[in-house]
Write a protein that holds these residues in place. Structure first.
Motif, short mmCIF file in Angstrom:
data_model
loop_
_atom_site.label_atom_id
_atom_site.label_comp_id
_atom_site.label_asym_id
_atom_site.label_seq_id
_atom_site.Cartn_x
_atom_site.Cartn_y
_atom_site.Cartn_z
N LYS A 1 0.69 -1.01 0.03
CA LYS A 1 0.01 -0.07 -0.06
C LYS A 1 1.08 1.28 -0.09
O LYS A 1 0.37 2.33 -0.50
CB LYS A 1 -0.95 -0.01 1.30
N THR A 2 2.28 1.17 0.68
CA THR A 2 2.77 2.37 0.97
C THR A 2 3.37 2.51 -0.55
O THR A 2 3.49 3.86 -1.00
CB THR A 2 4.01 2.15 1.78
N GLN A 3 3.79 1.82 -1.39
CA GLN A 3 4.50 1.80 -2.56
C GLN A 3 3.40 2.47 -3.67
O GLN A 3 3.74 3.07 -4.33
CB GLN A 3 4.96 0.30 -3.20
N ILE A 4 2.28 1.64 -3.49
CA ILE A 4 1.11 2.20 -4.40
C ILE A 4 0.80 3.71 -4.24
O ILE A 4 0.69 4.41 -5.04
CB ILE A 4 -0.02 1.32 -4.22
N ASP B 1 13.34 8.82 -1.07
CA ASP B 1 12.58 8.38 0.02
C ASP B 1 11.65 7.17 -0.53
O ASP B 1 11.03 6.41 0.23
CB ASP B 1 11.70 9.24 0.71
N GLU B 2 11.28 7.27 -1.84
CA GLU B 2 10.50 6.42 -2.40
C GLU B 2 11.19 5.90 -3.83
O GLU B 2 10.79 6.22 -4.81
CB GLU B 2 9.08 7.19 -2.80
N PRO B 3 11.98 4.69 -3.57
CA PRO B 3 12.57 4.22 -4.73
C PRO B 3 11.96 3.56 -5.79
O PRO B 3 12.32 3.40 -6.98
CB PRO B 3 13.57 3.22 -4.16
N VAL B 4 10.61 3.29 -5.28
CA VAL B 4 9.82 2.55 -6.24
C VAL B 4 9.25 3.35 -7.55
O VAL B 4 9.19 2.98 -8.60
CB VAL B 4 8.20 2.33 -5.55
N ARG C 1 1.07 9.39 -6.11
CA ARG C 1 1.75 10.62 -5.76
C ARG C 1 2.53 11.21 -7.13
O ARG C 1 2.44 12.24 -7.51
CB ARG C 1 2.23 10.85 -4.44
N ALA C 2 3.24 10.14 -7.44
CA ALA C 2 4.20 10.71 -8.55
C ALA C 2 3.30 10.67 -9.76
O ALA C 2 3.61 11.71 -10.60
CB ALA C 2 5.01 9.38 -8.88
N PHE C 3 2.22 9.97 -9.76
CA PHE C 3 1.25 10.31 -11.14
C PHE C 3 0.71 11.72 -11.04
O PHE C 3 0.58 12.33 -12.05
CB PHE C 3 0.20 9.35 -10.99
N LYS C 4 0.22 12.01 -9.70
CA LYS C 4 -0.33 13.39 -9.73
C LYS C 4 0.77 14.49 -10.09
O LYS C 4 0.28 15.73 -10.56
CB LYS C 4 -0.98 13.45 -8.25
N ILE C 5 2.10 14.32 -9.70
CA ILE C 5 2.98 15.21 -10.04
C ILE C 5 3.18 15.53 -11.51
O ILE C 5 3.15 16.62 -11.86
CB ILE C 5 4.37 14.77 -9.52
N ILE C 6 2.85 14.29 -12.22
CA ILE C 6 3.11 14.34 -13.78
C ILE C 6 1.75 14.87 -14.48
O ILE C 6 2.02 15.82 -15.39
CB ILE C 6 3.27 13.09 -14.21
#
Length: 256
Positions: free
Chosen positions: A203-206, A236-239, A211-216
């Motif tokens: 769940k943390t990785q997803i 902090d989020e290598p995924v 959050r990365a999707f929203k940045i893009i």
């Protein structure tokens, strides 16, 4: 194991336990690995190398010359890995010398009925190409991608790992890793959260990928601006590294 009505060139290299159905034609420069099953009415042409434990269903045409007008009879290749299922009526063309000279399919893929894979394309591992999906030449599909039925992909497009396309999507730009797209032309809708859950992402990785999707896609950033923020996030989020890599490698621009 080989039906007497199959037509097999003496120069073909076929493992001793391969099953070949009636009225299948296998040409020279074709190699088929152990445990594979070739059903009836299949046409295999070479140079083509097919790995172990593949199952190719009836009426498929595998390893044919490309109709691309720049192709002039050069001995280009098709390489297929292990444990693939290639269903009815699939067409897969060899490469061209102007690009990779090779069309490549990895391992553990499900390629459903009437899919077309064009010259010089690369399909990774654990992909699903649903009925009537069509890849033009020079298309790259990342691992674990799912392309729903009647997806159309323009030449030179990259479809990122773990991405998902809705049925009838028409893709003319690159799809970043993890992203779900749909429509004609295709537009980004969300991340492929259900697919990620099924593959063991936490769940943390997803949440980090979302959050990365929203940045893009939700902050009005250019790709370069989004990349800067994602690179800061990566420590902090290598995924998100896979997503960053897919953005960096994009040459056609990404779907919006």
């Amino acid at each position: 194991m080989i039906d007497p009505q199959a037509i097999i060139h003496p120069d073909a290299k076929i493992a001793s336990d391969v099953r070949v159905g009636p009225w299948t034609t296998i040409g020279p420069d074709v190699e088929i690995g152990a445990g594979s099953v070739i059903e009836s009415h299949v046409v295999l042409k070479g140079p083509t190398k097919i790995g172990r434990n593949n199952h190719i269903y009836q009426f498929s045409s595998v390893g044919e010359d490309t109709p691309d007008l720049k192709y002039n009879g050069e001995p280009t290749r098709l390489v297929i890995g292990d444990n693939n299922v290639i269903r009815e009526g699939v067409t897969i063309h060899r490469g061209t010398v102007q690009d990779r000279s090779e069309t490549t399919i990895g391992n553990d893929n499900l390629i459903m009925a009437y899919v077309h894979i064009g010259h010089d394309s690369v399909v990774g591992n654990h992909c699903i190409l649903v009925n009537n999906t069509a890849l033009a030449g020079h298309v790259h599909i990342g691992d674990w991608a799912i392309l729903s039925g009647f997806t159309l992909v323009h030449q030179f497009c990259n479809i990122g790992a773990h991405s998902f396309t809705g049925m009838g999507s028409a893709i003319g730009k690159d799809v970043p890793a993890f992203v779900m797209v749909t429509g004609a032309p295709a537009a980004a809708k969300s991340i492929n959260s259900e697919g990620l859950r099924r593959r063991g992402y936490t769940k943390t990785q997803i949440a980090a990928i979302n959050r990365a999707f929203k940045i893009i896609y939700r902050r009005g950033h250019t790709v370069d601006e989004a990349l800067q923020q994602l690179q800061q996030m990566q420590a902090d989020e290598p995924v998100v590294e896979l997503l960053i890599d897919s953005l960096k490698s994009s040459k056609r621009g990404i779907v919006r």
